[in-house]
Write an enzyme that holds these catalytic residues in place. Structure first.
Site, PDB file in Angstrom:
ATOM      1  CB  SER A  54      -0.942   0.007   1.208  1.00 33.70           C
ATOM      2  OG  SER A  54      -0.220  -0.194   2.404  1.00 33.70           O
ATOM      3  CD  GLU A 191      -7.287  -5.616   1.901  1.00 37.73           C
ATOM      4  OE1 GLU A 191      -6.137  -6.133   1.862  1.00 37.73           O
ATOM      5  OE2 GLU A 191      -7.532  -4.492   1.420  1.00 37.73           O
TER       6      GLU A 191
HETATM    7  O1  KIV Z   1      -0.457  -3.379   1.739  1.00 37.89           O
HETATM    8  C1  KIV Z   1      -1.097  -3.309   2.801  1.00 37.89           C
HETATM    9  O2  KIV Z   1      -1.129  -2.264   3.481  1.00 37.89           O
HETATM   10  C2  KIV Z   1      -1.824  -4.488   3.251  1.00 37.89           C
HETATM   11  C3  KIV Z   1      -2.748  -4.335   4.410  1.00 37.89           C
HETATM   12  C4  KIV Z   1      -3.940  -3.550   4.011  1.00 37.89           C
HETATM   13  C5  KIV Z   1      -3.131  -5.623   5.009  1.00 37.89           C
HETATM   14  O3  KIV Z   1      -1.687  -5.529   2.684  1.00 37.89           O
END
Ligand code: KIV
Length: 273
Positions: A54, A191
């Site tokens: 992310s 998720e």
């Molecule tokens: O990339 C991320 O932040 C994640 C979380 C949302 C679990 O995979």
């Protein structure tokens, strides 16, 4: 401090995660991508920090997580590892670093562990990546699985809506979670799936589930740090609880600085040499 002949009893391990599930202690996780934020998150007492891909959205402003590279993940993970004293540090394996097969997956997982110093990796997917997950575990690398809404597959899903609402997808998610836990994954991120399904998975596997938009029945919870601190705007999914409005705090502080510079109030005599 940890190092050669210096162990830190307080450092959270993957074994501690499993023990927490067994004792019914909830596990707290947040993402971080940089030294300064990770230091604050760790000091505040978090159990685990994820260097999520992310970072692609939060740090770079991309619309998906797909562009992240292994080098970029290592850069962010190294910055986090440099700050963390206690939390378990997990680094996402980015899109393309393991979907091409067992050899690429093991090579990239080893690179991430060696060059960032993190404690474990996280991978999106079920039985279709099981051979690669097993090979990475065989290389001595702890793996956290990630099921449900797996953002690296957004182009296949076509939407960020809740996953596994229908029986067939729910049944696959349950068997994926069992297979990954039996293979030796130390945890499973769930998720955006129905709370009842997440609770069922949690009850049926021996390793902790970490939920994001998966209800209160999971063994732990994770949020993206910039979202829960209210730094990001225009993203308000139902599962997100905002614990601060840092966007407003930062905007006010920066506005005050701009006005002090313009008026000549900053720097004053005490702030000069
Ligand atoms: O990339 C991320 O932040 C994640 C979380 C949302 C679990 O995979």
């Amino acid at each position: 401090m940890a190092g050669y002949l210096v162990s830190d009893e307080r450092k959270v391990t993957t074994h501690r995660f499993i023990e927490m599930k067994q004792k019914g202690e909830k596990i707290s996780m947040l993402t971080s991508y940089d030294f300064t934020t990770a230091g604050i998150v760790d000091k505040a007492g978090i159990d685990g920090i994820l260097i999520g891909d992310s970072a692609s959205n939060v740090m770079v402003g991309n619309s998906t997580t797909l562009p992240m590279t292994v080098d970029q993940m290592i850069y962010h993970a190294r910055s986090v590892v440099n700050a963390v004293k206690r939390a378990l540090v997990v680094c996402d394996m980015p899109f393309g670093s393991y979907q091409t097969g067992v050899h690429d997956g093991v090579t990239n997982a080893i690179r991430i562990m060696k060059e960032s110093g993190c404690d474990a990796v996280k991978m999106e997917g079920g039985v279709e990546i099981l051979d690669t997950v097993k090979a990475i575990l065989d290389a001595g690398i702890p793996v956290m699985a990630h099921l449900g809404l797996t953002p690296q597959s957004i182009n296949k899903f076509g939407t960020y809506a809740v996953r596994a609402k229908e029986d067939r997808e729910a049944a696959k998610l349950i068997s994926d979670a069992k297979a990954l836990a039996e293979a030796g994954c130390f945890g499973v991120t769930l998720e955006k799936v129905p709370a009842a399904l997440a609770k069922q998975v949690t009850d049926e596997i021996s390793v902790p589930t970490i939920g994001i938009g998966a209800g209160n029945g999971c063994d732990g919870q994770i949020l993206v740090v910039a979202d829960m601190l209210g730094m990001t705007q225009g993203f308000s999914p139902r599962f997100l609880r905002r614990y601060a409005n840092l966007n407003e705090v930062m905007t006010d502080a920066i506005g005050q600085y701009v006005s002090d510079v313009k008026s000549g109030d900053f720097p004053n005599e005490k702030e000069s040499y």
